[in-house]
Write a protein that holds these residues in place. Structure first.
Motif, short mmCIF file in Angstrom:
data_model
loop_
_atom_site.label_atom_id
_atom_site.label_comp_id
_atom_site.label_asym_id
_atom_site.label_seq_id
_atom_site.Cartn_x
_atom_site.Cartn_y
_atom_site.Cartn_z
N HIS A 156 -8.66 -2.84 -0.09
CA HIS A 156 -7.26 -3.33 0.34
C HIS A 156 -7.10 -4.26 -0.92
CE1 HIS A 156 -4.86 -5.48 3.05
NE2 HIS A 156 -4.57 -4.24 3.65
N THR A 211 0.77 -1.10 0.05
CA THR A 211 -0.10 0.12 -0.08
C THR A 211 0.96 1.31 0.09
OG1 THR A 211 -1.79 1.42 1.26
CG2 THR A 211 0.00 0.11 2.78
N ALA A 224 -9.38 3.74 1.87
CA ALA A 224 -10.36 2.84 1.54
C ALA A 224 -11.68 3.32 2.07
CB ALA A 224 -9.96 1.48 1.96
N THR A 246 -5.38 0.96 0.99
CA THR A 246 -5.82 0.71 -0.30
C THR A 246 -4.66 -0.16 -1.17
OG1 THR A 246 -5.03 2.81 -1.23
CG2 THR A 246 -7.33 2.46 -0.60
#
Length: 330
Positions: A266, A116, A148, A159
């Motif tokens: 995610h 991420t 997210a 994310t």
């Protein structure tokens, strides 16, 4: 950067044996791993170089699909004739991500394994459950504009940053992996994980497995597709929201629809039940809006990123409209 040892593997069997050592990691393009090592977010004690493995080919499969070697470069994949003609959605998604220099180094397998870009994950002075399980999530009550709105948990709202993966999700690719225990194929929808209470685990790969290939099915939706990436600037930037849209039409009627969202969860986000709302329906803005509402059902904003809920709905409608026009084929 902390000290580490290094070996170069001559074959897949040797590679999976070497990576079984505690603290070992594979390295190929290294475009994400090396950055994280430099700032002490990741500190493997041993790197297993797999760049010499025979996993860089792109070839047709017997059932009419395409097999992308895990070590094929992103640039080579995006510009490959068969990808551009049969899977243009994938080509467009790859070219929307990163710079030309990075695409020339980054591998297809490595793209799947990106970590991420959450600010707090990169900041080792702040708590982050993804970086240090059990330490807390600084983003939930912190600055979370890019983070997210779907599939989150109380432990993480990070994310997944990949553009390529959003297209692969819409195309329903399969990831082939190998370990000392044998080989297996993982449907793309099952490859990445939602955070739950284990946000430090990004994928369902076993620790000693290596990605060998990504297989695309025969259907590539080459006639009606769009990849829409909304970001703060048109140059190199990660998506606030991205949409991979693919349609199969009979006249003005939708025979099949595939939609995948990036920048909102995610993992690449799909809702097959929402896609089914379009089946047999006219390809109209009204119907696209209904699907967008269904896709964002259950979305939750955390303050700075709440705007992404409406942004994602509008992006879905716009991408589907582009998919039925020439705009998605530019």
């Amino acid at each position: 950067m902390r000290p580490f040892s290094y070996t170069q593997s001559p074959d897949v069997t040797t590679a999976v044996q070497e990576v079984s050592a505690q603290g070992a990691k594979f390295i190929a393009g290294g475009t994400n791993l090396l950055d994280l090592m430099k700032i002490d977010v990741m500190s493997p004690s041993h790197l297993v170089d797999i760049t010499q493995l025979a996993l860089n080919t792109i070839e047709e499969t017997p059932d009419g699909g395409l097999r992308l070697g895990a070590l094929a470069k992103n640039a080579d994949t995006a510009y490959h004739e068969l990808v551009q003609t049969r899977y243009p959605l994938l080509a467009h998604a790859i070219l929307a991500g990163a710079t030309a220099q990075l695409r020339n180094m980054a591998t297809d397998g490595g793209n799947l394994l990106q970590r991420t870009r959450c600010y707090y994950f990169y900041d080792t002075h702040t708590p982050c459950n993804k970086r240090e399980p059990g330490s807390g999530c600084s983003a939930i009550k912190g600055y979370n504009r890019d983070l997210a709105i779907l599939g989150t948990s109380e432990h993480c709202i990070a994310t997944h940053p990949s553009d390529m993966c959003v297209a692969l999700a819409a195309l329903e690719a399969t990831v082939h992996v190998k370990s000392s225990q044998g080989e297996r194929a993982i449907p793309f929808a099952e490859f990445h994980r939602l955070p739950g209470d284990t946000p430090h685990l990004d994928t369902n790969l076993h620790p000693t497995e290596i990605i060998t290939a990504i297989e695309l099915p025969a259907k590539g939706f080459a006639q009606h597709y769009a990849y829409l990436k909304l970001r703060d600037r048109a140059s190199y930037a990660f998506a606030l929201v991205s949409v991979a849209a693919a349609l199969e039409l009979e006249g003005d009627t939708v025979k099949e629809a595939r939609i995948a969202l990036g920048g909102v969860a995610h993992k690449p986000w799909r809702v097959p039940e929402a896609e089914a709302l379009l089946q047999g329906k006219p390809a109209s803005k009204e119907n696209f809006r209904a699907v967008a509402e269904a896709y964002l059902a259950g979305a939750k904003g955390y303050g700075d990123n709440t705007f992404k809920i409406e942004l994602a709905k509008r992006a879905i409608v716009r991408a589907l409209e582009q998919a039925i026009s020439m705009e998605g084929k530019s």
